[in-house]
Each structure stands twice: as C-alpha cells, then as structure tokens.
Design a protein around this motif. Structure first.
Motif, PDB file in Angstrom:
ATOM      1  N   LEU A   1      35.536  40.146  56.210  1.00  0.00           N
ATOM      2  CA  LEU A   1      34.738  41.360  56.034  1.00  0.00           C
ATOM      3  C   LEU A   1      35.562  42.480  55.422  1.00  0.00           C
ATOM      4  O   LEU A   1      35.047  43.295  54.640  1.00  0.00           O
ATOM      5  N   TRP A   2      36.848  42.550  55.778  1.00  0.00           N
ATOM      6  CA  TRP A   2      37.745  43.559  55.207  1.00  0.00           C
ATOM      7  C   TRP A   2      37.843  43.365  53.692  1.00  0.00           C
ATOM      8  O   TRP A   2      37.755  44.330  52.932  1.00  0.00           O
ATOM      9  N   PHE A   3      38.029  42.122  53.255  1.00  0.00           N
ATOM     10  CA  PHE A   3      38.143  41.855  51.821  1.00  0.00           C
ATOM     11  C   PHE A   3      36.862  42.225  51.088  1.00  0.00           C
ATOM     12  O   PHE A   3      36.893  42.885  50.047  1.00  0.00           O
ATOM     13  N   LEU A   4      35.721  41.791  51.611  1.00  0.00           N
ATOM     14  CA  LEU A   4      34.452  42.059  50.938  1.00  0.00           C
ATOM     15  C   LEU A   4      34.185  43.558  50.828  1.00  0.00           C
ATOM     16  O   LEU A   4      33.676  44.036  49.810  1.00  0.00           O
ATOM     17  N   ALA A   5      34.531  44.305  51.880  1.00  0.00           N
ATOM     18  CA  ALA A   5      34.286  45.749  51.877  1.00  0.00           C
ATOM     19  C   ALA A   5      35.149  46.452  50.831  1.00  0.00           C
ATOM     20  O   ALA A   5      34.659  47.252  50.028  1.00  0.00           O
ATOM     21  N   LEU A   6      36.443  46.155  50.825  1.00  0.00           N
ATOM     22  CA  LEU A   6      37.354  46.868  49.930  1.00  0.00           C
ATOM     23  C   LEU A   6      37.256  46.365  48.494  1.00  0.00           C
ATOM     24  O   LEU A   6      37.383  47.154  47.550  1.00  0.00           O
ATOM     25  N   ALA A   7      37.023  45.062  48.313  1.00  0.00           N
ATOM     26  CA  ALA A   7      36.869  44.549  46.950  1.00  0.00           C
ATOM     27  C   ALA A   7      35.623  45.125  46.297  1.00  0.00           C
ATOM     28  O   ALA A   7      35.611  45.439  45.097  1.00  0.00           O
ATOM     29  N   GLY A   8      34.549  45.298  47.076  1.00  0.00           N
ATOM     30  CA  GLY A   8      33.340  45.911  46.540  1.00  0.00           C
ATOM     31  C   GLY A   8      33.507  47.394  46.268  1.00  0.00           C
ATOM     32  O   GLY A   8      32.771  47.972  45.453  1.00  0.00           O
ATOM     33  N   LEU A   9      34.488  48.017  46.931  1.00  0.00           N
ATOM     34  CA  LEU A   9      34.711  49.451  46.730  1.00  0.00           C
ATOM     35  C   LEU A   9      35.293  49.749  45.350  1.00  0.00           C
ATOM     36  O   LEU A   9      35.105  50.848  44.820  1.00  0.00           O
ATOM     37  N   SER A  10      35.991  48.787  44.758  1.00  0.00           N
ATOM     38  CA  SER A  10      36.660  49.038  43.476  1.00  0.00           C
ATOM     39  C   SER A  10      35.668  49.389  42.367  1.00  0.00           C
ATOM     40  O   SER A  10      36.014  50.104  41.421  1.00  0.00           O
ATOM     41  N   VAL A  11      34.444  48.899  42.474  1.00  0.00           N
ATOM     42  CA  VAL A  11      33.461  49.188  41.421  1.00  0.00           C
ATOM     43  C   VAL A  11      33.121  50.675  41.378  1.00  0.00           C
ATOM     44  O   VAL A  11      32.757  51.206  40.318  1.00  0.00           O
TER      45      VAL A  11
END
Length: 427
Positions: A127-137
């Motif tokens: 969940l940490w990865f999905l949250a922060l990776a999606g934040l880059s957009v």
C-alpha cells in the motif's frame, strides 16, 4: 537504541540509497550501452578520468556534473515559480520514498536481537508503494501546468489520462496477490515465495499468479513512464512533454526521478513475483543449513567469473593509439579485480577455517540475500531498458483501450478465479 541497532538502521538506509539513487548513473549507462548494442553501435566510451573509462560509466558522472553546474533558465512566461520548482521535487521524492519499504534480506538476528532489513520498516507494504508511486503524477501535472507551455500542458494532460487508464488494473492485479499471500507486508510475501509450490516448484509470484504478474509488469511500465507508455514525454509529438521548459538541476530531478521510479518498480516486481531475496530452492533456513557449501561455491565461482570479466575488459578496452592514456585502463582494472578476488576469497576461507558461528552464519546469509536481490534488481532494470529500445510507443487511445478493455477485465477475472481457488482449497 544500542550501537548495533543504530548501525543496522544506517546500513538499511545506505542500501536503500545505493539501490535507488546510487543506481541511477549505472542505469543511465546501462540504457546507453544496451541501446548501442541493439542499434549495432558502441554507445558512450570516450569520457575518462586519467585514462579510466569504466566502460563508459564515467560519461554518466560527467552528465551529472553538467546538470549540476548548468545555468538554471526559467522562461519569463512562468509566473508560478514556487509550483514550477516544487513539481520535480514531488516526482523525485515520491519515487525515492516508494523504494524505502523494499526488503533486501530476511530479518537479521544478532545476539538474539532481530533487525528488519528495510530502509523504512513499516507494515503498510504494498500500500505504501501504490500510494507514493501514484503521487508522482501530481508532480508531472503540476510541472506541466506551471510551465505555461502548450507542449508541457499536453504532456500533463496525457499523464493524467494515463494514470486513470492503468492504476485501476494495477490495483486489481495486486488484490489477487493479496488473496493468495494473505498479507500486505512485503516481508511476509517474500517469505511465502521461499516455500515450494506443488512440492517441487519455487512458489514465486510469477508461478503462483502468472496473469497478475503479466498485468502488473505491463502497468509498471506505465507507472514509471517508460516506453511503450511514455506518452507524457513523447518527443516526436510534444517536443519533451511536461519537462520541456525545465533545465539544469530541476530537469535533473525529473531525469533522476524517472530512473529511481524504474528501479522502485523493478524492486517491487522482484519482491512480488521473482522470489525477492531468495535463491531458487534456498530459503533462509535452507541457506543457513548449507552455508559452508554456499561459501565454498562462491570461493570456486568467483575466480571463474572474474576470469571472464577480465577477458571482456581486455577485449573491449583497447584504444586506437598505442600511446593513449586510456590503454592503461585494462591493466589497472585487472589488477583491482585480482586484488578484490584475493581479499574476498581470503576472508571466506578464514571464515570457513575458523568455523561458522550463529552470528556469522546470519550475517553471511544477509550478505548473500542482499547480493541476490541486487542481481535480480539489475536484471529487471535491464528488461525495462530492453523493452524501451525494442517496442514503439503506444498511441494515446491505444493505452486507454488496453487499460480499460483488456487489463481491467483480466484483473477482475483473475480476482474471481483466485478467490474461488482459495475458498475451495480451504474447504
């Protein structure tokens, strides 16, 4: 906090920095050398420091210095200077932090004290990865909007459309994984993959959930803005996309952030689908039991691998002029490689001669697992580069068709099938 605990925490942070930020110049070098190989040319091999070229790696260091000292030009049309500068920071920080939860090795036990081998030990896991990776957009869209350029704005709009095309399929593919593994903690997921599937196959995610692996890997290319899904920076269509107006270190943050994001996506693919830090048929317990044989194999294999490495160095590091300073590189590198071999073999030999203690066995296990994770990470990064220089870019509408009409139905069907199998298996 004890001295040992502080040392392990610092070590984990350093490893996270090396595998993410420190790997960026090496990945730039790999990108260029693989592109040269695929296009039947040499790639960068001229730049050197007193004759040492490192196969072209020095060129990456020179490019980093160029970005650091280049003039930071900002067009007059840009009025939102704060947001213009904030955008690359968001992209870089979100990519870097998404890497911090990757487990490099199994829990290290020293003198009865257990240490988690992660840069940021957290139970959030995937969940940490999905949250922060999606934040880059958000950084990409903010940079495109703040640039006050039509090309940048088009790139930002493409990035937003791309996100809603692949993020749903990526999240649904992870759901089927969580049903299978029964945990969101990345350490538990890797531990599951250390067992055997059907009694004789390593229970890696790519074996247990092949469809989820395919969907996740495809969407990971879009997550990292890599070809064939680099719509937000299509040079042939929108000049450079969202970073058209950026230069110097602000562009450098975008540039490095892309490679850090690629490394983070590769690390997650390795963790979820390729066994993480496990060697095939050698989970942590088995590796500790067979540690003398593992160290003996390393002592025998290291000189053989170094021999072929020295042959490669001698073959590819010849320069045209006999008196060129770059001709001395082969001899220097060969001597360094021989010295490294002597040190490693002497250390492992002394360890085997003196006898393995529980502490030394645990430390040796951690070193082997970190090395295994590093090799798998480099391999997956190579796949990203390989795909970039092999496949053409998808058209704008093709990506959305692929995400909504192909990947999402497959991900939903995979969830249903996985749930049915788990329920029937539990009866």
């Amino acid at each position: 906090m004890s001295t040992l605990s502080a040392f392990v925490v610092i070590l984990n942070v350093v490893l996270a920095l090396l595998f993410s930020l420190g790997l960026a110049p090496i990945l730039v070098w790999v990108e260029r050398r693989v592109a040269g190989l695929i296009q039947d040319r040499l790639g960068p091999n001229r730049c050197h420091i007193n004759g040492i070229r490192l196969g072209g790696l020095v060129q990456s260091l020179a490019d980093m210095l160029k970005l650091a000292f280049k003039e930071d030009f900002q067009p007059k049309a840009i009025q939102e200077s704060f947001f213009f500068s904030l955008a690359p920071v968001i992209v870089f920080v979100s990519a870097f932090l998404s890497f911090m939860v990757m487990p490099f090795a199994d829990d290290l036990i020293i003198n009865g004290e257990r240490f988690t081998m992660q840069g940021l030990p957290t139970d959030l896991g995937i969940l940490w990865f999905l949250a922060l990776a999606g934040l880059s957009v958000y950084g990409i869209m903010l940079g495109g909007w703040a640039s006050r350029s039509k090309y940048s704005l088009l790139g930002a709009m493409r990035a937003g459309a791309q996100v809603i095309s692949y993020e749903a399929a990526m999240g649904l593919s992870v759901v089927s994984l969580l049903i299978t593994y029964g945990s969101i903690h990345l350490g538990d997921i890797v531990a599951y993959q250390g067992e055997l599937f059907l009694g004789f196959i390593p229970a890696w995610g790519i074996v247990v959930q092949p469809l989820a692996a395919l969907i996740f890997i495809v969407t990971a290319f879009a997550e990292a803005n890599r070809t064939p899904f680099d719509l937000a920076e299509g040079e042939s269509e929108i000049v450079g996309g969202y970073h058209t107006e950026y230069s110097a270190m602000r562009f450098g943050l975008f540039f490095v952030g892309e490679y850090v994001a690629m490394s983070a996506s590769s690390a997650l693919i390795v963790t979820l689908f390729l066994g993480g830090y496990h060697l095939p048929y050698l989970n942590t317990q088995t590796l500790q039991t067979t540690m003398p044989y593992a160290l003996g194999f390393i002592i025998l294999a290291l000189p053989l691998g170094s021999f072929y490495a020295m042959r490669w160095i001698k073959k590819h590091n010849r320069w045209y002029k006999a008196d060129d300073v770059r001709n001395t590189e082969s001899a220097v590198l060969q001597k360094g490689l021989i010295g490294l071999n002597v040190l490693v073999i002497a250390g492992l030999g002394a360890l085997l001669y003196l006898g393995l203690t529980p502490t030394s066995t645990n430390v040796a296990t951690a070193v082997i697992q970190v090395s295994t994770f590093a090799v798998k990470l480099l391999f997956m990064n190579f796949v990203f580069v390989w795909v970039r220089w092999t496949l053409p870019r998808f058209r704008y509408d093709q990506l959305q068709t692929l995400g909504w009409k192909v990947l999402m139905p497959l991900a939903i069907a995979n969830i249903v099938i996985s749930a049915i199998i788990i329920v029937v298996k539990g009866l």
